[in-house]
Design an enzyme around this catalytic site. Structure first.
Site, PDB file in Angstrom:
ATOM      1  N   ASN A  47     -10.055  -0.322  -0.317  1.00  0.00           N
ATOM      2  CA  ASN A  47      -8.743   0.051   0.990  1.00  0.00           C
ATOM      3  C   ASN A  47      -9.284   0.601   2.164  1.00  0.00           C
ATOM      4  O   ASN A  47     -10.335   1.180   2.771  1.00  0.00           O
ATOM      5  CB  ASN A  47      -7.378   0.788   0.735  1.00  0.00           C
ATOM      6  CG  ASN A  47      -7.195   0.571  -0.416  1.00  0.00           C
ATOM      7  OD1 ASN A  47      -7.288  -0.301  -1.072  1.00  0.00           O
ATOM      8  ND2 ASN A  47      -5.888   1.338  -0.854  1.00  0.00           N
ATOM      9  N   HIS A  53      -9.669   4.588  -1.888  1.00  0.00           N
ATOM     10  CA  HIS A  53      -8.228   4.260  -0.860  1.00  0.00           C
ATOM     11  C   HIS A  53      -9.270   5.680   0.075  1.00  0.00           C
ATOM     12  O   HIS A  53     -10.132   6.479  -0.088  1.00  0.00           O
ATOM     13  CB  HIS A  53      -7.044   5.434  -1.306  1.00  0.00           C
ATOM     14  CG  HIS A  53      -6.455   5.037  -1.646  1.00  0.00           C
ATOM     15  ND1 HIS A  53      -5.207   4.429  -0.826  1.00  0.00           N
ATOM     16  CD2 HIS A  53      -6.127   4.405  -2.646  1.00  0.00           C
ATOM     17  CE1 HIS A  53      -4.226   3.343  -2.163  1.00  0.00           C
ATOM     18  NE2 HIS A  53      -5.242   2.922  -2.988  1.00  0.00           N
ATOM     19  N   GLY A  54      -9.081   5.348   1.288  1.00  0.00           N
ATOM     20  CA  GLY A  54      -9.230   6.396   2.842  1.00  0.00           C
ATOM     21  C   GLY A  54     -10.693   6.128   2.704  1.00  0.00           C
ATOM     22  O   GLY A  54     -12.323   6.904   2.976  1.00  0.00           O
ATOM     23  N   ALA A  55     -11.621   4.450   2.992  1.00  0.00           N
ATOM     24  CA  ALA A  55     -12.808   4.666   3.063  1.00  0.00           C
ATOM     25  C   ALA A  55     -12.838   4.256   4.527  1.00  0.00           C
ATOM     26  O   ALA A  55     -14.504   4.440   4.861  1.00  0.00           O
ATOM     27  CB  ALA A  55     -13.047   2.947   1.851  1.00  0.00           C
ATOM     28  N   SER A  56     -12.528   4.501   5.270  1.00  0.00           N
ATOM     29  CA  SER A  56     -12.971   3.991   6.842  1.00  0.00           C
ATOM     30  C   SER A  56     -13.504   5.374   6.746  1.00  0.00           C
ATOM     31  O   SER A  56     -13.650   6.378   6.768  1.00  0.00           O
ATOM     32  CB  SER A  56     -12.098   4.126   7.551  1.00  0.00           C
ATOM     33  OG  SER A  56     -11.053   2.686   7.507  1.00  0.00           O
ATOM     34  N   ASP A  66       0.515  -1.110  -0.064  1.00  0.00           N
ATOM     35  CA  ASP A  66       0.203  -0.029   0.002  1.00  0.00           C
ATOM     36  C   ASP A  66       0.742   1.033  -0.153  1.00  0.00           C
ATOM     37  O   ASP A  66       1.923   1.443   0.815  1.00  0.00           O
ATOM     38  CB  ASP A  66      -1.102   0.264   1.142  1.00  0.00           C
ATOM     39  CG  ASP A  66      -1.969   1.048   1.250  1.00  0.00           C
ATOM     40  OD1 ASP A  66      -2.341   1.463  -0.067  1.00  0.00           O
ATOM     41  OD2 ASP A  66      -2.291   1.508   2.545  1.00  0.00           O
ATOM     42  N   HIS A  84      -7.159   9.576   4.175  1.00  0.00           N
ATOM     43  CA  HIS A  84      -6.857   9.160   4.934  1.00  0.00           C
ATOM     44  C   HIS A  84      -6.783   9.272   5.900  1.00  0.00           C
ATOM     45  O   HIS A  84      -7.077  10.807   6.941  1.00  0.00           O
ATOM     46  CB  HIS A  84      -5.215   8.730   4.720  1.00  0.00           C
ATOM     47  CG  HIS A  84      -5.032   8.379   3.167  1.00  0.00           C
ATOM     48  ND1 HIS A  84      -4.378   8.765   2.178  1.00  0.00           N
ATOM     49  CD2 HIS A  84      -5.631   6.721   2.724  1.00  0.00           C
ATOM     50  CE1 HIS A  84      -4.426   7.398   1.249  1.00  0.00           C
ATOM     51  NE2 HIS A  84      -4.657   6.412   1.602  1.00  0.00           N
ATOM     52  N   GLY A  85      -7.371   8.665   7.631  1.00  0.00           N
ATOM     53  CA  GLY A  85      -7.950   8.849   8.437  1.00  0.00           C
ATOM     54  C   GLY A  85      -9.176   9.099   8.777  1.00  0.00           C
ATOM     55  O   GLY A  85      -9.466   9.012   7.451  1.00  0.00           O
ATOM     56  N   THR A 117      -8.091   2.788   8.418  1.00  0.00           N
ATOM     57  CA  THR A 117      -7.905   3.360   9.777  1.00  0.00           C
ATOM     58  C   THR A 117      -9.334   2.413  11.095  1.00  0.00           C
ATOM     59  O   THR A 117      -9.019   2.608  12.120  1.00  0.00           O
ATOM     60  CB  THR A 117      -8.999   4.681   9.832  1.00  0.00           C
ATOM     61  OG1 THR A 117      -7.643   5.400   8.703  1.00  0.00           O
ATOM     62  CG2 THR A 117      -9.331   5.536  10.850  1.00  0.00           C
TER      63      THR A 117
HETATM   64 ZN   LIG Z   1      -4.504   4.975   0.583  1.00  0.00          ZN
END
Ligand SMILES: [Zn+2]
Length: 284
Positions: A230, A208-211, A82, A180-181, A233
């Site tokens: 992805n 990305h950053g799907a949390s 990643d 992200h985060g 977090t």
């Molecule tokens: Zn990412």
């Protein structure tokens, strides 16, 4: 079975309109939780490590654990780097047995991003390793900064078309409003942008950053063309919370297994929820 490459998993997802979860692991417990969840739901799965996680565990440990996990798993497993930051890192991971590499040149100028991505594709294709690249800029959220709302740079569809033509990557991570985060409020996902890019390039796209992205937005993003999602977090959050909840106020225990087990179980539940949401149940 042996580790499979990313392309094998996401080409099918692209054809059949679902997404494969890419879950970050940091230790044996998180890895085991991800694999168990995927097996229970008969789903293909991508296990991935950041460079930070590799530094923590050691590349040899990562590859030995991942190979062992895949070998006994009843579903296909890909091992993915990643946010790889350099050609050397990509080479090291390929040598260690990774079956997929992300080279992240998104902070570079377009020509430089194309250049570094091409270099990695040329190295990777010799051993049938897949390559993901990123175009556009994702937000960053931490206690110190939040660029999620104000300065998103969404991926330009025409640029994406040129980029994949020039680089021949297997998957493209696009900037569509995630970060992200942990989000402080619900993000605004640019669903139209996903569709515009998909119509032009018709290949597997990565979120990305799907949390913390609401379920309805995840579902819509998949409908519009996302095939790899992805999750990092949230894994860290549920792992830590489960351990804190279990042991808060309790007398000290020195039993390592007792400490880590609640974290492992919590991650397994989370990953199962995500696999159901992503629509990959039974696809393994
Ligand atoms: Zn990412």
């Amino acid at each position: 079975m042996p580790l499979v490459n990313l392309k094998k998993l996401i080409v099918k997802a692209n054809r059949e309109n679902y997404a494969v979860g890419a879950f970050n692991f940091t230790n044996m417990e998180t890895l085991q939780a991800i694999i168990s969840a995927a097996e229970e739901l008969k789903s293909p799965v991508i296990i991935q490590t950041s460079e930070g996680a590799i530094n923590y565990m050691g590349l040899n440990y990562v590859s030995a654990m991942a190979v062992a996990a895949a070998k006994s798993a009843k579903v296909p497993v890909a091992l993915h780097l990643d946010h790889g930051g350099s050609v050397d890192m990509a080479k090291d991971c390929i040598k260690a047995g990774y079956t997929s590499i992300m080279i992240d040149g998104s902070s570079l100028k377009l020509e430089e991003n194309i250049d570094i991505t091409k270099k990695v594709v040329n190295i990777a294709k010799k051993t049938k390793v897949s390559v993901e690249a990123e175009l556009g800029k994702l937000g960053v959220i931490s206690d110190l900064i939040s660029t999620a709302d104000s300065s998103m740079f969404l991926t330009e569809p025409k640029e994406a078309k040129q980029f994949v033509k020039d680089t021949k990557v297997d998957a493209l991570a696009i900037a569509i409003g995630t970060a992200h985060g942990p989000f402080k409020k619900d993000p605004k996902i640019a669903h139209d942008r996903i569709e515009e890019i998909k119509e032009l390039i018709k290949m597997p796209l990565v979120m990305h950053g799907a949390s913390g992205v609401p379920d309805k937005d995840i579902k819509e993003a998949i409908e519009r063309g996302i095939n790899k999602i992805n999750i990092n977090t949230e894994i860290r959050q549920v792992f830590s919370k489960a351990i804190k909840d279990k042991f808060a106020g309790k007398p000290d225990t020195y039993k390592i297994r007792a400490y880590l087990e609640p974290g492992r179980s919590a991650v397994e539940e989370l990953v199962k929820d995500k696999i159901e949401l992503f629509g990959s149940v039974g696809k393994g």
